[in-house]
Design a protein around this motif. Structure first.
Motif, mmCIF file in Angstrom:
data_model
loop_
_atom_site.group_PDB
_atom_site.id
_atom_site.type_symbol
_atom_site.label_atom_id
_atom_site.label_comp_id
_atom_site.label_asym_id
_atom_site.label_seq_id
_atom_site.Cartn_x
_atom_site.Cartn_y
_atom_site.Cartn_z
ATOM 1 N N MET A 1 86.735 27.998 52.628
ATOM 2 C CA MET A 1 87.569 28.596 51.592
ATOM 3 C C MET A 1 87.952 30.019 51.982
ATOM 4 S SD MET A 1 86.732 29.128 47.541
ATOM 5 C CE MET A 1 85.387 30.258 47.739
ATOM 6 N N ASP B 1 89.047 33.366 49.816
ATOM 7 C CA ASP B 1 89.103 33.933 48.473
ATOM 8 C C ASP B 1 89.833 35.262 48.530
ATOM 9 O OD1 ASP B 1 88.724 34.891 45.926
ATOM 10 O OD2 ASP B 1 86.538 34.797 45.988
ATOM 11 N N ASP C 1 90.211 19.201 53.484
ATOM 12 C CA ASP C 1 90.252 19.874 52.192
ATOM 13 C C ASP C 1 89.975 21.356 52.424
ATOM 14 O OD1 ASP C 1 90.396 20.282 49.476
ATOM 15 O OD2 ASP C 1 88.275 19.855 49.169
ATOM 16 N N LYS D 1 90.432 25.184 50.717
ATOM 17 C CA LYS D 1 90.682 25.901 49.470
ATOM 18 C C LYS D 1 91.164 27.315 49.754
ATOM 19 C CE LYS D 1 87.006 23.419 47.195
ATOM 20 N NZ LYS D 1 85.637 23.525 46.756
ATOM 21 N N VAL E 1 91.889 30.343 47.211
ATOM 22 C CA VAL E 1 91.784 30.729 45.808
ATOM 23 C C VAL E 1 92.082 32.214 45.635
ATOM 24 C CG1 VAL E 1 90.137 28.897 45.255
ATOM 25 C CG2 VAL E 1 89.289 31.115 45.965
#
Length: 121
Positions: free
Chosen positions: A26, A28, A75, A77, A79
């Motif tokens: 991910m 962020d 997958d 991410k 964010v």
């Protein structure tokens, strides 16, 4: 990650750390509604990063997203980024489409001008 410094007129670069895109879980962006260059990259541990600018942070995230879509298709991410600036299909995302942004601003400005000139009875 590359460390950069200058010695006299010469610029030096040293590879400090390497990561694999397949290990990235991910990104962020921390705050989508503020203009800050800070973000976190989540691998097996979290790395706090600072980009040169907020624009370079978004460019980096778009690049990683494209690389993932082309090669890994996992997958991934992203964010706390503003989707308007993150997606390539957005009018606001590409510096190559500056004229479209200017056209939209001019359109809104002309609408405001027309509304200000209209008399309300």
């Amino acid at each position: 990650m590359v460390k950069h410094w200058r010695v006299d007129r010469e610029e030096k670069y040293e590879i400090v750390e390497k990561w694999f895109l397949k290990d990235l879980e991910m990104i962020d962006g921390k705050e989508a509604d503020t203009d800050n260059p800070y973000f976190d990259m989540h691998f097996h541990k979290v790395y706090n990063m600072e980009a040169y600018s907020c624009a370079s942070k978004y460019t980096f995230a778009r690049t990683l997203n494209k690389l993932n879509a082309m090669y890994l298709k996992k997958d991934f991410k992203i964010v706390n980024f503003d989707d308007t600036y993150l997606n390539d299909d957005s009018i606001w995302s590409s510096s190559n489409r500056d004229f479209l942004v200017v056209m939209r601003v001019c359109f809104y400005a002309s609408n405001l001008l027309c509304l200000s000139l209209c008399r309300l009875s």
